[in-house]
Write a protein that holds these residues in place. Structure first.
Motif, short mmCIF file in Angstrom:
data_model
loop_
_atom_site.label_atom_id
_atom_site.label_comp_id
_atom_site.label_asym_id
_atom_site.label_seq_id
_atom_site.Cartn_x
_atom_site.Cartn_y
_atom_site.Cartn_z
N GLU A 57 -10.56 -2.08 -7.54
CA GLU A 57 -9.11 -1.96 -7.50
C GLU A 57 -8.73 -0.54 -7.10
O GLU A 57 -9.25 0.43 -7.63
CB GLU A 57 -8.50 -2.29 -8.87
N ILE A 58 -7.81 -0.44 -6.14
CA ILE A 58 -7.31 0.86 -5.68
C ILE A 58 -5.78 0.86 -5.68
O ILE A 58 -5.16 -0.19 -5.51
CB ILE A 58 -7.83 1.22 -4.26
N VAL A 59 -5.21 2.03 -5.88
CA VAL A 59 -3.76 2.18 -5.87
C VAL A 59 -3.28 2.23 -4.42
O VAL A 59 -3.76 3.04 -3.62
CB VAL A 59 -3.32 3.47 -6.62
N ILE A 60 -2.36 1.35 -4.09
CA ILE A 60 -1.74 1.35 -2.78
C ILE A 60 -0.48 2.22 -2.81
O ILE A 60 -0.23 3.01 -1.91
CB ILE A 60 -1.36 -0.09 -2.33
N ASP A 61 0.30 2.10 -3.90
CA ASP A 61 1.52 2.89 -4.04
C ASP A 61 1.85 3.05 -5.51
O ASP A 61 1.82 2.08 -6.27
CB ASP A 61 2.68 2.19 -3.32
N ASP A 110 13.02 -1.54 0.58
CA ASP A 110 12.59 -2.41 1.69
C ASP A 110 11.13 -2.11 2.05
O ASP A 110 10.33 -3.03 2.22
CB ASP A 110 13.50 -2.23 2.91
N GLU A 111 10.79 -0.84 2.17
CA GLU A 111 9.42 -0.46 2.50
C GLU A 111 8.45 -0.85 1.39
O GLU A 111 7.35 -1.33 1.64
CB GLU A 111 9.34 1.04 2.79
N ARG A 112 8.88 -0.67 0.15
CA ARG A 112 8.01 -1.03 -0.98
C ARG A 112 7.82 -2.55 -1.04
O ARG A 112 6.73 -3.03 -1.36
CB ARG A 112 8.61 -0.51 -2.27
N GLY A 113 8.85 -3.30 -0.71
CA GLY A 113 8.72 -4.76 -0.66
C GLY A 113 7.74 -5.18 0.42
O GLY A 113 6.92 -6.08 0.21
N LEU A 114 7.81 -4.51 1.59
CA LEU A 114 6.86 -4.80 2.66
C LEU A 114 5.44 -4.45 2.26
O LEU A 114 4.49 -5.15 2.63
CB LEU A 114 7.26 -4.05 3.94
N ARG A 130 2.33 -6.90 2.37
CA ARG A 130 1.07 -6.59 3.07
C ARG A 130 -0.12 -6.81 2.14
O ARG A 130 -1.16 -7.31 2.57
CB ARG A 130 1.08 -5.15 3.56
N VAL A 131 0.00 -6.38 0.89
CA VAL A 131 -1.10 -6.57 -0.06
C VAL A 131 -1.37 -8.07 -0.24
O VAL A 131 -2.53 -8.49 -0.25
CB VAL A 131 -0.76 -5.91 -1.42
N ILE A 132 -0.33 -8.86 -0.35
CA ILE A 132 -0.49 -10.31 -0.50
C ILE A 132 -1.19 -10.88 0.74
O ILE A 132 -2.13 -11.67 0.63
CB ILE A 132 0.87 -10.99 -0.75
N ALA A 133 -0.76 -10.45 1.93
CA ALA A 133 -1.36 -10.96 3.16
C ALA A 133 -2.82 -10.52 3.29
O ALA A 133 -3.69 -11.33 3.64
CB ALA A 133 -0.57 -10.47 4.37
#
Length: 174
Positions: free
Chosen positions: A20-24, A150-154, A158-161
């Motif tokens: 597990e890594i931190v994305i944001d 908006d950017e955080r939602g994207l 992206r993580v889900i995809a």
């Protein structure tokens, strides 16, 4: 027992041995500090009232001012200690000053993310996330005062995809 710190240190809550890594790591938007700052300012105004109050009730005004000051600082510390974290496996929120509260939602459980941006939030660049999950009772439902929502939602999409849950999986090139 871990020492008291003014940083929630989200790395402690990662499942590092599973990759597990931190994305944001999302701190509250500065607008979340406005009410605590107004309380601190109000305490100074109340303290200034001591000039015109009769001597017998000075202690009441002083006590009121100190109470406002302590409450404002307490609320500001609470805002500072509240973090929302997006990882490659889950989203979680760490908050609390003396006690740590952690709410987690695995990426595969996220069904829908709504972003509410009030008018003032649109002007200053923040919004509130509302998560819908597969679970009936969830510990992570609403995240308030998210900067650049908006950017955080994207980022979450992206993580889900990339996890392969919806769409084709890809590698992490963080």
């Amino acid at each position: 027992m871990e020492p008291f710190e003014l940083d929630p240190k989200v790395d402690r809550h990662l499942i590092a041995d599973e990759g597990e890594i931190v994305i944001d790591e999302v701190r509250k938007h500065w607008a979340a500090y406005l009410v605590p700052a107004l309380e601190v300012l109000g305490s100074l105004v109340v303290l200034f009232l001591l000039i015109w109050t009769p001597q017998p009730i000075d202690w009441v005004i002083s006590l009121l001012s100190a109470g406002l000051l302590v409450h404002g600082i307490w609320r500001a510390a609470g805002v500072h200690m509240d973090r929302f974290v997006i990882t490659n496996m889950r989203v979680f929120r760490v908050h609390g000053i003396f006690t740590r509260n952690i709410a987690t939602m695995p990426i595969q459980r996220i069904l829908d993310i709504s972003v509410h941006k009030p008018l003032i939030g649109r002007m200053f660049g923040y919004g509130h996330f509302i998560f819908e999950s597969a679970a009936q009772d969830q510990g992570l439902r609403e995240i308030r005062f998210v900067g650049d929502p908006d950017e955080r939602g994207l980022t979450i999409q992206r993580v889900i995809a990339r996890s392969g849950l919806r769409g084709r999986p890809t590698q992490w090139n963080a």
